[in-house]
Design a protein around this motif. Structure first.
Motif, PDB file in Angstrom:
ATOM      1  N   LEU A 159      40.471  34.759  41.266  1.00 57.55           N
ATOM      2  CA  LEU A 159      40.052  33.793  40.254  1.00 57.55           C
ATOM      3  C   LEU A 159      38.666  34.152  39.730  1.00 57.55           C
ATOM      4  O   LEU A 159      37.765  34.457  40.513  1.00 57.55           O
ATOM      5  N   THR A 160      38.517  34.098  38.426  1.00 57.89           N
ATOM      6  CA  THR A 160      37.240  34.376  37.785  1.00 57.89           C
ATOM      7  C   THR A 160      36.881  33.206  36.894  1.00 57.89           C
ATOM      8  O   THR A 160      37.651  32.852  35.996  1.00 57.89           O
ATOM      9  N   VAL A 161      35.718  32.601  37.138  1.00 58.40           N
ATOM     10  CA  VAL A 161      35.231  31.517  36.288  1.00 58.40           C
ATOM     11  C   VAL A 161      34.362  32.150  35.208  1.00 58.40           C
ATOM     12  O   VAL A 161      33.326  32.743  35.505  1.00 58.40           O
ATOM     13  N   GLU A 162      34.824  32.005  33.972  1.00 60.18           N
ATOM     14  CA  GLU A 162      34.135  32.565  32.816  1.00 60.18           C
ATOM     15  C   GLU A 162      33.258  31.494  32.172  1.00 60.18           C
ATOM     16  O   GLU A 162      33.580  30.313  32.223  1.00 60.18           O
ATOM     17  N   ILE A 163      32.157  31.940  31.567  1.00 62.28           N
ATOM     18  CA  ILE A 163      31.264  31.060  30.816  1.00 62.28           C
ATOM     19  C   ILE A 163      31.433  31.399  29.347  1.00 62.28           C
ATOM     20  O   ILE A 163      31.330  32.571  28.955  1.00 62.28           O
ATOM     21  N   ASP A 164      31.697  30.392  28.530  1.00 66.38           N
ATOM     22  CA  ASP A 164      31.904  30.604  27.101  1.00 66.38           C
ATOM     23  C   ASP A 164      30.687  31.301  26.495  1.00 66.38           C
ATOM     24  O   ASP A 164      29.547  30.849  26.658  1.00 66.38           O
ATOM     25  N   ILE A 205      33.042  26.280  30.882  1.00 69.93           N
ATOM     26  CA  ILE A 205      33.620  27.270  31.772  1.00 69.93           C
ATOM     27  C   ILE A 205      35.142  27.142  31.766  1.00 69.93           C
ATOM     28  O   ILE A 205      35.688  26.088  31.415  1.00 69.93           O
ATOM     29  N   ARG A 206      35.812  28.216  32.147  1.00 67.30           N
ATOM     30  CA  ARG A 206      37.254  28.208  32.360  1.00 67.30           C
ATOM     31  C   ARG A 206      37.571  29.251  33.421  1.00 67.30           C
ATOM     32  O   ARG A 206      36.728  30.097  33.743  1.00 67.30           O
ATOM     33  N   THR A 207      38.779  29.166  33.944  1.00 67.15           N
ATOM     34  CA  THR A 207      39.184  30.092  34.994  1.00 67.15           C
ATOM     35  C   THR A 207      40.313  30.986  34.523  1.00 67.15           C
ATOM     36  O   THR A 207      41.249  30.526  33.874  1.00 67.15           O
ATOM     37  N   HIS A 208      40.202  32.249  34.873  1.00 66.46           N
ATOM     38  CA  HIS A 208      41.301  33.200  34.704  1.00 66.46           C
ATOM     39  C   HIS A 208      41.837  33.500  36.098  1.00 66.46           C
ATOM     40  O   HIS A 208      41.064  33.644  37.048  1.00 66.46           O
ATOM     41  N   GLY A 209      43.156  33.562  36.222  1.00 69.14           N
ATOM     42  CA  GLY A 209      43.744  33.805  37.537  1.00 69.14           C
ATOM     43  C   GLY A 209      44.830  34.855  37.540  1.00 69.14           C
ATOM     44  O   GLY A 209      45.507  35.092  36.537  1.00 69.14           O
ATOM     45  N   ARG A 210      44.954  35.485  38.695  1.00 71.95           N
ATOM     46  CA  ARG A 210      45.998  36.476  38.936  1.00 71.95           C
ATOM     47  C   ARG A 210      46.450  36.333  40.374  1.00 71.95           C
ATOM     48  O   ARG A 210      45.619  36.158  41.273  1.00 71.95           O
ATOM     49  N   ILE A 211      47.749  36.400  40.611  1.00 75.09           N
ATOM     50  CA  ILE A 211      48.259  36.355  41.980  1.00 75.09           C
ATOM     51  C   ILE A 211      48.117  37.753  42.569  1.00 75.09           C
ATOM     52  O   ILE A 211      48.797  38.694  42.141  1.00 75.09           O
ATOM     53  N   ALA A 212      47.211  37.895  43.521  1.00 73.14           N
ATOM     54  CA  ALA A 212      46.943  39.201  44.127  1.00 73.14           C
ATOM     55  C   ALA A 212      48.027  39.596  45.118  1.00 73.14           C
ATOM     56  O   ALA A 212      48.418  40.769  45.187  1.00 73.14           O
TER      57      ALA A 212
END
Length: 151
Positions: free
Chosen positions: A129-134, A107-114
């Motif tokens: 924040l979105t936790v993605e699954i490879d 897994i990894r996280t993608h982030g954006r300051i809202a």
């Protein structure tokens, strides 16, 4: 490599900024078992690989709250705030677990300051924040985290 900001004023200028992705983290059975011990949540879908193999997910899965807790180190890989006196994890506005994380996956996280709003003595940063699954289109976790940074 995290986005580095220096001080409160520089954080204010980052509202809407895409922070990119953290590194991939493999979810091992040992980590799931340790989390089960720490939380007293020993449900078979998490800790019994033999039984879970015949279950609805085809194997053991991480606890949703384990996935959520991993946002802490992954968030640190996205944003490095320097020149402040204190950093506080203030809470969460929303959390969902759309897809299970199978043991052995990454897994990894993608982030954006809202948003960035002034609070007494500092700023409050709301991060999407979105936790993605490879290898999977559906995310493991979607969360809106709230952090405070004080001058």
């Amino acid at each position: 490599m995290p986005v580095t900001v220096h001080g409160i004023d520089e954080i204010r200028n980052r509202s809407g900024a895409d922070l990119g992705h953290s590194a991939w983290v493999e979810i091992a059975q040992a980590r799931v078992d340790t989390f089960a011990d720490a939380t007293d949540d020993h449900q078979w879908i998490h800790v019994d690989p033999e039984r879970a193999a015949a279950g609805p997910f085809g194997g053991t899965i991480a606890h949703g709250y384990l996935t959520l807790s991993l946002l802490i180190p992954m968030w640190s890989e996205l944003l490095d705030v320097q020149g402040v006196s204190m950093k506080v994890n203030y809470g969460l506005n929303k959390v969902r677990f759309p897809s299970p994380v199978r043991v052995g996956s990454k897994i990894r996280t993608h982030g954006r300051i809202a948003s960035v709003e002034d609070v007494k003595g500092g700023v409050e940063v709301v991060a999407d924040l979105t936790v993605e699954i490879d290898g999977t289109d559906k995310p493991a976790c979607v969360a809106q985290a709230v952090y405070r940074f004080y001058a």
